[in-house]
Scaffold this motif. Structure first.
Motif, PDB file in Angstrom:
ATOM      1  N   VAL A 114      27.088  44.390  22.990  1.00  0.00           N
ATOM      2  CA  VAL A 114      28.730  44.361  23.508  1.00  0.00           C
ATOM      3  C   VAL A 114      29.043  43.187  24.192  1.00  0.00           C
ATOM      4  CG1 VAL A 114      30.229  45.549  24.669  1.00  0.00           C
ATOM      5  CG2 VAL A 114      28.114  46.912  23.402  1.00  0.00           C
ATOM      6  N   LYS A 158      31.686  41.824  25.093  1.00  0.00           N
ATOM      7  CA  LYS A 158      32.983  42.395  25.441  1.00  0.00           C
ATOM      8  C   LYS A 158      33.688  42.887  25.069  1.00  0.00           C
ATOM      9  CE  LYS A 158      36.933  38.677  26.949  1.00  0.00           C
ATOM     10  NZ  LYS A 158      37.331  39.530  28.922  1.00  0.00           N
ATOM     11  N   ARG A 159      34.760  43.881  26.044  1.00  0.00           N
ATOM     12  CA  ARG A 159      35.505  44.429  25.369  1.00  0.00           C
ATOM     13  C   ARG A 159      37.047  44.114  25.432  1.00  0.00           C
ATOM     14  NH1 ARG A 159      37.252  49.699  23.866  1.00  0.00           N
ATOM     15  NH2 ARG A 159      38.745  50.643  24.876  1.00  0.00           N
ATOM     16  N   ASP A 200      41.209  44.059  25.988  1.00  0.00           N
ATOM     17  CA  ASP A 200      42.212  44.434  26.330  1.00  0.00           C
ATOM     18  C   ASP A 200      43.458  44.590  25.399  1.00  0.00           C
ATOM     19  OD1 ASP A 200      43.764  46.012  27.934  1.00  0.00           O
ATOM     20  OD2 ASP A 200      43.725  44.565  29.415  1.00  0.00           O
ATOM     21  N   GLY A 256      41.917  49.132  23.281  1.00  0.00           N
ATOM     22  CA  GLY A 256      40.873  47.832  23.478  1.00  0.00           C
ATOM     23  C   GLY A 256      40.435  47.729  22.356  1.00  0.00           C
ATOM     24  N   MET A 257      39.024  46.732  22.443  1.00  0.00           N
ATOM     25  CA  MET A 257      38.113  46.992  20.610  1.00  0.00           C
ATOM     26  C   MET A 257      36.645  46.011  21.958  1.00  0.00           C
ATOM     27  SD  MET A 257      36.982  47.310  18.203  1.00  0.00           S
ATOM     28  CE  MET A 257      38.443  47.566  16.819  1.00  0.00           C
ATOM     29  N   SER A 258      36.000  46.713  21.419  1.00  0.00           N
ATOM     30  CA  SER A 258      34.240  45.862  22.279  1.00  0.00           C
ATOM     31  C   SER A 258      33.601  44.810  21.054  1.00  0.00           C
ATOM     32  CB  SER A 258      33.562  46.999  22.577  1.00  0.00           C
ATOM     33  OG  SER A 258      33.958  47.510  23.606  1.00  0.00           O
ATOM     34  N   TRP A 259      33.270  44.011  21.163  1.00  0.00           N
ATOM     35  CA  TRP A 259      32.866  42.979  20.205  1.00  0.00           C
ATOM     36  C   TRP A 259      31.762  42.045  20.996  1.00  0.00           C
ATOM     37  CZ3 TRP A 259      37.410  40.890  22.452  1.00  0.00           C
ATOM     38  CH2 TRP A 259      36.899  39.545  22.982  1.00  0.00           C
ATOM     39  N   TRP A 313      42.815  39.447  25.735  1.00  0.00           N
ATOM     40  CA  TRP A 313      41.705  38.580  24.654  1.00  0.00           C
ATOM     41  C   TRP A 313      41.664  38.058  23.537  1.00  0.00           C
ATOM     42  CZ3 TRP A 313      45.160  38.783  20.369  1.00  0.00           C
ATOM     43  CH2 TRP A 313      46.037  39.819  19.779  1.00  0.00           C
ATOM     44  N   ALA A 355      28.421  46.134  18.545  1.00  0.00           N
ATOM     45  CA  ALA A 355      29.986  46.561  18.926  1.00  0.00           C
ATOM     46  C   ALA A 355      29.947  45.784  17.161  1.00  0.00           C
ATOM     47  CB  ALA A 355      30.221  46.268  20.191  1.00  0.00           C
TER      48      ALA A 355
END
Length: 253
Positions: A197, A199-200, A202, A168-171, A209, A136
């Motif tokens: 992936v 964590k996502r 929020d 959100g953004m997954s990384w 986050w 991700a």
């Protein structure tokens, strides 16, 4: 053991080179502009134990045509695999793809399409020594990339934003990736395809986050209404800047 790493001074390759060397691997890190170029390696008969291919065009923009991505992300992968397949010493071909390669919608960008085409080529070889990694958004604390980068900088100044629910953004961190690779290449068995992936984030909860990046909770948090975001991203799409409708879709996926 010897590792051929593509990507040169790129974000991923430069970090992996350091970690691999710290773990005792002999690394040849190449790109189009390094002293030893990819083209030189492709023409040579030098052997390697592992090929780790991170090089390519990683700009995920809806405004760039497919052709340049075919050269940098597909043709280069084919040429490097050909070198790998002729190398009797080679044990593993690790290809850095992207989670976006799984986007098969009509709105898929040239970047995601090119990564999907490169994956298709590798799978069709039938070579069980190939490993496809799909990260991700890749982050490297203490400074992250993408939307989390400027948000983090503002948070360090005490300014935070609260996005509408569903954003959100997954990384995944580079440390997680490098640890996985080093563990994997020390083992005979491995998973051929991995979605990475960690964590996502929020974005509706700034405290949540930001904690992963050692940033204290912002002193001031500004809520951003959905209609404001849509206006901003629509305007950005018209101006062809990174904050566009495509990026809005990624934040809501």
């Amino acid at each position: 053991m010897k590792v051929l790493l593509t990507g040169g001074r790129g974000f991923v390759a430069s970090y992996l080179e350091r970690e691999l060397k710290l773990n005792g691997y002999t690394v040849t890190n190449v790109s189009r502009s390094t002293e030893i170029t990819i083209d030189a390696i492709l023409k040579s008969e030098e052997s390697f134990d592992f090929y780790i291919h991170t090089a390519g065009n990683s700009k995920d923009s809806p405004f760039i045509e497919l052709k340049p991505y075919l050269v940098s992300n597909v043709d280069l992968t084919k040429n490097l695999y050909s070198c790998f397949s002729n190398d009797k010493q080679a044990k593993r071909f690790i290809f850095f793809s992207s989670m976006y390669a799984l986007d098969n919608t009509l709105q898929a960008t040239s970047y995601s399409r090119s990564k999907a085409l490169a994956e298709e080529f590798l799978k069709n070889t039938g070579d069980d020594r190939i490993q496809i990694l799909r990260p991700a958004l890749i982050c490297l604390p203490p400074q992250s990339r993408g939307i989390l980068g400027p948000l983090q900088k503002l948070a360090q100044k005490g300014i935070g934003f609260r996005f509408p629910k569903g954003f959100g953004m997954s990384w995944v961190s580079l440390k997680t990736i490098s640890d996985l690779i080093i563990t994997s290449i020390n083992q005979d068995s491995f998973t051929n395809e991995l979605n990475l992936v960690e964590k996502r984030a929020d974005l509706n909860n700034p405290k949540e986050w930001l904690l992963d990046f050692d940033v204290h909770s912002p002193k001031v948090v500004f809520p951003i209404p959905l209609f404001v975001l849509k206006i901003l991203f629509t305007l950005g799409h018209t101006l062809k800047v990174p904050f566009n409708k495509h990026f809005l879709k990624k934040l809501q996926s």
